[in-house]
Design a protein around this motif. Structure first.
Motif, mmCIF file in Angstrom:
data_model
loop_
_atom_site.group_PDB
_atom_site.id
_atom_site.type_symbol
_atom_site.label_atom_id
_atom_site.label_comp_id
_atom_site.label_asym_id
_atom_site.label_seq_id
_atom_site.Cartn_x
_atom_site.Cartn_y
_atom_site.Cartn_z
ATOM 1 N N ARG A 215 0.856 -1.377 0.124
ATOM 2 C CA ARG A 215 0.134 0.091 -0.056
ATOM 3 C C ARG A 215 0.872 1.339 -0.084
ATOM 4 N N GLY A 216 2.107 1.021 -0.166
ATOM 5 C CA GLY A 216 2.990 2.211 -0.050
ATOM 6 C C GLY A 216 2.971 2.978 -1.452
ATOM 7 N N ALA A 218 4.120 1.173 -4.633
ATOM 8 C CA ALA A 218 4.720 0.429 -5.913
ATOM 9 C C ALA A 218 3.876 -0.871 -6.076
ATOM 10 N N PHE A 220 3.766 -3.833 -4.986
ATOM 11 C CA PHE A 220 4.393 -5.095 -4.988
ATOM 12 C C PHE A 220 3.809 -6.058 -4.134
ATOM 13 N N LYS A 225 6.727 -11.061 -1.313
ATOM 14 C CA LYS A 225 7.822 -10.330 -0.715
ATOM 15 C C LYS A 225 8.078 -10.979 0.451
ATOM 16 N N TYR A 331 12.733 13.405 2.954
ATOM 17 C CA TYR A 331 11.803 12.482 2.272
ATOM 18 C C TYR A 331 12.382 11.223 1.459
ATOM 19 N N GLU A 335 12.217 5.753 0.809
ATOM 20 C CA GLU A 335 12.598 4.667 -0.328
ATOM 21 C C GLU A 335 13.129 3.506 0.503
ATOM 22 N N ASN A 370 7.367 -2.913 4.350
ATOM 23 C CA ASN A 370 6.300 -2.680 3.956
ATOM 24 C C ASN A 370 5.409 -1.706 4.567
ATOM 25 N N LEU A 541 13.241 8.041 -6.343
ATOM 26 C CA LEU A 541 13.052 9.580 -6.075
ATOM 27 C C LEU A 541 13.353 10.445 -7.755
#
Ligand SMILES: Cc1cc2nc3c(=O)[nH]c(=O)nc-3n(C[C@H](O)[C@H](O)[C@H](O)COP(=O)(O)O)c2cc1C
Ligand code: SF4
Length: 595
Positions: A215-216, A218, A220, A225, A331, A335, A370, A541
């Protein structure tokens, strides 16, 4: 200083915590402090300095006793940032970035603090103040001058756990739609009990069966994972929770952390069981420090209930503990590989991939990272079952999504909606005012115009980690794109040239067009440069930073076309490579073959 280092076991890998504590106690981390820290943790002063100078909440020079960080996100601008900033500066008798002569108060600005639903907002020594107006700003400065105690500014607390004695914040949750996954009732331990009744592989099977995607942003697949991390060779495995929430316009994790921390910690514990880990870390953005004591109390409570610690819920050999790692205003640390670096006590530099974190992450061991919401979903899936979850949402994106929606609408806030909802439906729910554009997924995703309002929120169409910003027809999308380029320039870690330099060149080109000095060729140059930056940057980024410009170019062609008339006499092209190298050619005495 030595005492602070000792408090963290003189452990080099706890550098972030040590520097945070020094910054808090002394108001800055001067060079002498770096030497002391380096000696205590057996590091080099340069390494300490590399950390101190990386994060925007650390300072090598003394700051005011009180530091006002005014949020300058675009929504704050739309809601009156400039008038508030001017009022504060005038009342303090200083300009932005300065400290009052008596050393009492510093005024500065900061990117999105996760409060765009109650903008303009500010962080004052970690205390959040919201819904600022020029009048409130003036009063706030007068009050601070009297007591220099930001907590005293909180005269009315917000709803839900914002009113908890360990939080006492004026922040409001603004939960507008409660869905069945995140905001339904939850009994601590109920999901974990179901997980422990299965084999770890069975838990992974359940998550895979639900088709839960991260839910971030990307998207995946979470089960995959977890499986990769479980099967990767390693001495130890780690469960990291990404609570950095730095994407401008996103604030849904703030609300989940405030109202559903148990659900999140339980999801992390389930993940620990599934992958064979005994250690979890929540990376909490420094802007949400006001939630820290409360979150720690929830962890303690879970320990008391036997939901964390040794032999959890009587399961012999299943040990799992969670600690919270505070960030410090960067920020890029959202990542996942930068987040891992930061958790290891280093600068938040993204790493090359492969290897991916499930293969080699935290201290080189298999690690899953996650999002807060992903772990919350995992808990609910264990309770309700994979088919229940998979039946919700769109064809290829199951479940619900918590969205943070703000900007030009009457009902900004948090909405838990099934995936597949259209952008237009969101505009209706939020009572948008004369909408002309939407920024879906924040600046690193896409800006859409009315022609795409029928698009669906899901990973196969309009993807978002949670941010949605609504812009009315009077807003200048190109200026907004330019504003966000400034944000990315500021937040770039500087490692790779396309991101560090390319974004500045792109900003110059956009500015030239927006200020009316552009020509048609500039638009092609902007496209080319954007492509180049996207293709050659090392991390997400840089790969996403040109998106606001590219999105605006695509969705608002007419706006740009109107700005760039035929080339006016006397105007220079955006960048003339041949001319730029003339000086160098003269110095070395030969002509370049390539331009
Ligand atoms: C610059 C940048 C910032 C990011 N910020 C966040 C963030 O604040 N929260 C988050 O969950 N993911 C963020 N991500 C995505 C993470 O790298 C990673 O994909 C995510 O934490 C994985 O969790 P998920 O699969 O549950 O979504 C960011 C990515 C980039 C490139
Ligand atoms: S793309 Fe930008 S933020 Fe990412 S590693 Fe390169 S310079 Fe750093």
């Amino acid at each position: 200083m030595e005492e602070i280092c000792r408090g963290f076991g003189n452990d080099r890998t706890r550098m972030m915590d040590i520097v945070l504590a020094v910054q808090e106690r002394f108001g800055c981390v001067p060079r002498e402090a770096m030497q002391v820290i380096a000696r205590a943790v057996q590091s080099h002063p340069v390494e300490v300095e590399s950390v101190v100078t990386f994060y925007s909440f650390f300072s090598t020079r003394p700051q005011g006793k009180v530091v006002i960080r005014l949020c300058n996100d675009i929504v704050d601008w739309l809601k009156g940032y400039q008038a508030v900033a001017d009022a504060m500066a005038k009342e303090l008798g200083i300009t932005m970035g300065e400290t009052t002569p008596d050393g009492a108060i510093t005024l500065t600005h900061t990117p999105c603090i996760g409060m765009t639903d109650q903008a303009p907002a500010a962080l004052i020594n970690g205390v959040v103040v919201t819904h600022l107006t020029p009048e409130r700003a003036r009063q706030l400065v007068r009050d601070l001058r009297r007591h220099l105690d930001p907590q005293q500014l909180v005269t009315m607390v917000g709803d839900g756990n914002n009113a908890h004695p360990l939080v006492r914040s004026m922040v409001r949750n603004n939960i507008r739609v409660r869905g069945p996954v995140l905001f339904a009732d939850f009994e601590s331990g109920s999901a974990l009990q179901r997980a422990l009744a299965k084999a770890p592989e069975g838990v992974i099977g359940e998550i895979k069966g639900s088709r839960l995607r991260g839910r971030g942003g990307a998207g995946f697949p979470a089960g995959l994972k977890w499986e990769l991390a479980r099967n990767a060779p390693g001495r130890k495995r780690y469960v990291l929770c990404n609570a950095d929430e730095g994407e401008p316009g996103t604030f849904k994790d703030r609300v989940l952390l405030t109202e559903c921390p148990d659900l999140m910690f339980e999801g992390m514990t389930i993940a620990g069981y599934a992958i064979g880990s005994d250690t979890g870390i929540v990376y909490l953005r420094g802007e949400y420090r006001y939630l820290l004591r409360y979150l720690q109390s929830v962890i303690e409570e879970r320990k008391r209930k036997g939901l964390l610690g040794r032999d959890i819920l009587g399961k012999a050999g299943f040990d799992f503990d969670i600690r919270i790692q505070l960030g410090a205003g960067a920020y890029v640390c959202g990542e996942e590989t930068a987040l891992i670096s930061s958790c290891e006590g280093l600068r938040g530099d993204p790493r090359n991939r492969p290897p991916f974190p499930p293969q080699q992450g935290f201290f080189g061991q298999p690690t899953i990272v996650n999002n807060v919401e992903t772990y919350c979903c995992a808990s609910r899936i264990l309770i309700e079952g994979a088919p229940w979850f998979a039946a919700m949402g769109s064809a290829r994106t199951s479940g619900t999504k918590v969205l943070s929606i703000a900007g030009d609408c009457r009902r900004p806030g948090v909405y838990e909606v099934p995936f597949g909802v259209t952008a237009r439906e969101l505009l209706e729910m939020t009572e948008a005012e004369n909408p002309g554009a939407m920024l879906i997924g924040g600046p690193s995703r896409q800006m859409i115009g009315p022609d795409r309002f029928e698009g669906r929120i899901c990973y196969d169409d309009l993807a978002t980690g949670g941010a949605i910003m609504i812009l009315n027809r009077a807003r200048n999308q190109l200026e907004i794109a330019e504003h966000y380029l400034d944000f990315f320039i500021e937040e770039s870690c500087g490692h790779c040239t396309p991101c560090r330099v390319g974004l500045i060149l792109l900003k110059k080109a956009v500015h030239k067009v927006v200020s009316g000095a552009g020509e048609p060729a500039d638009l092609d140059a902007m496209r080319e440069l954007s492509d180049f930056i996207v293709q050659t940057s090392r991390c997400g980024l840089g790969q996403a930073a040109p998106n606001p410009v590219m999105g605006a170019l695509q969705s608002f062609k007419d706006l740009y076309a109107g700005l760039v008339a035929e080339r006016k006499p006397g105007l220079l092209p955006t960048f003339d490579l041949a001319e730029a190298v003339v000086d160098a050619e003269l110095r070395v005495g030969r002509q370049s073959q390539y331009v």
